[in-house]
Scaffold this active site. Structure first.
Site, mmCIF file in Angstrom:
data_model
loop_
_atom_site.group_PDB
_atom_site.id
_atom_site.type_symbol
_atom_site.label_atom_id
_atom_site.label_comp_id
_atom_site.label_asym_id
_atom_site.label_seq_id
_atom_site.Cartn_x
_atom_site.Cartn_y
_atom_site.Cartn_z
ATOM 1 N N HIS A 173 -9.547 0.873 4.922
ATOM 2 C CA HIS A 173 -8.182 1.176 5.737
ATOM 3 C C HIS A 173 -8.393 2.504 6.848
ATOM 4 C CE1 HIS A 173 -4.197 2.287 6.551
ATOM 5 N NE2 HIS A 173 -3.954 1.224 5.868
ATOM 6 N N SER A 176 3.656 -1.973 10.283
ATOM 7 C CA SER A 176 5.019 -2.052 10.703
ATOM 8 C C SER A 176 5.845 -3.557 10.343
ATOM 9 C CB SER A 176 5.445 -1.807 12.170
ATOM 10 O OG SER A 176 4.917 -0.319 12.363
ATOM 11 N N ASN A 180 0.941 -1.057 0.071
ATOM 12 C CA ASN A 180 -0.065 0.013 -0.009
ATOM 13 C C ASN A 180 0.982 1.089 0.120
ATOM 14 O OD1 ASN A 180 -1.671 2.021 0.392
ATOM 15 N ND2 ASN A 180 -2.261 1.407 2.443
ATOM 16 N N TRP A 181 0.841 1.841 -1.122
ATOM 17 C CA TRP A 181 1.787 3.085 -1.245
ATOM 18 C C TRP A 181 1.236 4.224 -0.539
ATOM 19 C CZ3 TRP A 181 4.138 3.351 -7.134
ATOM 20 C CH2 TRP A 181 4.444 2.095 -7.314
ATOM 21 N N LYS A 182 0.079 4.246 -0.308
ATOM 22 C CA LYS A 182 -0.626 5.519 0.599
ATOM 23 C C LYS A 182 -0.347 6.459 -0.579
ATOM 24 C CE LYS A 182 -0.178 3.109 4.653
ATOM 25 N NZ LYS A 182 0.059 3.315 6.070
ATOM 26 N N GLY A 222 2.714 2.377 10.629
ATOM 27 C CA GLY A 222 3.610 3.372 10.561
ATOM 28 C C GLY A 222 4.182 4.087 11.883
ATOM 29 N N GLY A 255 3.181 -1.007 4.265
ATOM 30 C CA GLY A 255 2.984 0.265 3.914
ATOM 31 C C GLY A 255 4.340 0.947 3.793
ATOM 32 N N GLU A 306 -6.755 4.511 7.882
ATOM 33 C CA GLU A 306 -6.445 6.254 7.307
ATOM 34 C C GLU A 306 -7.722 6.745 6.740
ATOM 35 O OE1 GLU A 306 -2.869 5.422 5.671
ATOM 36 O OE2 GLU A 306 -1.805 5.199 7.419
ATOM 37 N N GLU A 358 -5.160 -5.208 10.616
ATOM 38 C CA GLU A 358 -4.134 -4.182 10.810
ATOM 39 C C GLU A 358 -4.503 -3.202 12.105
ATOM 40 O OE1 GLU A 358 -2.009 -2.446 7.060
ATOM 41 O OE2 GLU A 358 -3.951 -1.438 7.106
HETATM 42 P P1 13P Z 1 3.030 0.440 7.690
HETATM 43 O O1 13P Z 1 3.575 -0.826 7.179
HETATM 44 O O2 13P Z 1 4.085 1.690 7.119
HETATM 45 O O3 13P Z 1 3.037 0.398 9.197
HETATM 46 O O4 13P Z 1 1.523 0.727 7.017
HETATM 47 C C1 13P Z 1 0.809 -0.593 7.432
HETATM 48 C C2 13P Z 1 -0.337 -0.143 6.309
HETATM 49 O O5 13P Z 1 -1.499 0.764 6.660
HETATM 50 C C3 13P Z 1 -0.641 -0.730 5.273
HETATM 51 O O6 13P Z 1 -1.964 -0.683 4.573
#
Ligand code: 13P
Length: 269
Positions: free
Chosen positions: A105, A229, A9-11, A190, A250, A107, A184
């Site tokens: 998600h 993470s 997931n590149w966000k 993050g 992420g 976020e 998650e």
């Molecule tokens: P991180 O791997 O940066 O913690 O993010 C996880 C995530 O939100 C994947 O969708």
């Protein structure tokens, strides 16, 4: 036997040309990995999917078509078409060759939380998006996880059960088999503070048990991946757990070397 899935997931990262470069690099690494990991029947040992920002879908389609890699979007509209400014429908996404879509998600959930929508209402929206994805032959990766506050007050299973129950009530348990679930924990995203492999295993097993109360075959076949993470140094131990079928990555998905190492850890589970 469930085939592991690693999804990047590149966000909202990698603007402009850097997206193309990353796609090309991931393709190159995945092809190398593929030759190492090809199984006797010529099928690949894992599924790998990337989720760039939607404006780079065309690049993903151009670069990845014909390869073993899959791609998708980080969100989908709960509606088919119409006056929904800024939204993208499942049929539009399918038109870019996507196989997968991320749904629910945390976020994105937190954007709605600012509107003070109830969690149950948010779960219903997730269920509508899930329905849209299925109708358009996309595989939804449905994210689910507790906040730090829920975790501290022992509400993890309650939060997870609530969404699972909504999904099952919405389309029946058999349809759930067409999805991937991603556990998650919000406190692990993050933060560099991943869940322990044991915690991830316990929660994944809880999810499978909850589904098994409705249908054992669906519970056995559905892939449940872990996100929060995941890095090359912890991926192997997390993926080694029997109910963890890969990861939703992420930060580490933006670094091709790290992402490849994580894919390798899943493929050699
Ligand atoms: P991180 O791997 O940066 O913690 O993010 C996880 C995530 O939100 C994947 O969708």
């Amino acid at each position: 036997m469930r085939k592991p899935l690693v999804a990047g997931n590149w966000k909202m990262n990698n603007p402009d040309e850097s997206s193309k470069v990353l796609l090309e690099n991931i393709l190159e690494h995945a092809e190398l990995l593929e030759t190492q990991l090809l199984q006797e029947d010529n099928s690949s040992a894992i599924d790998i999917a990337v989720f760039p920002p939607s404006v780079y879908l065309k690049d993903a389609q151009e670069i990845l078509t014909g390869s073993q890699l899959h791609w998708g979007t980080q969100n989908v509209s709960a509606y088919d078409e119409g006056p929904y400014t800024g939204e993208i429908s499942a049929s539009m996404i399918k038109g870019f060759g996507c196989d997968y879509v991320l749904i629910g998600h945390s976020e994105r959930r937190c954007l709605y939380e600012k509107l003070e929508l109830d969690q149950f209402v948010l779960d219903q929206i997730v269920a509508q998006k899930y329905e849209m994805a299925i109708e358009h032959d996309l595989i939804p990766i449905i994210c689910i996880g507790e906040t730090a506050e829920d975790y501290a007050s022992g509400k993890t299973e309650e939060v997870i059960a609530r969404l699972l129950d909504v999904l099952i009530a919405h389309k029946g348990v058999k349809t759930l088999a067409k999805t991937v679930l991603a556990y998650e924990p919000v406190w692990a995203i993050g933060t560099g503070k991943s869940a322990t492999p044991e915690w991830a295993q316990d929660i994944h097993a809880f999810m499978r048990k909850r589904i098994a109360e409705h249908d054992v075959d669906t519970a056995d076949s559905i892939r449940i991946i872990y996100g929060g993470s995941v890095k090359p140094d912890n991926a192997k131990a997390i993926f080694a757990k029997p109910d963890v079928d890969g990861g939703l990555i992420g930060g580490a998905s933006l670094d091709v070397e790290e992402f490849s190492q994580i894919c390798l850890a899943a493929a050699t589970k």
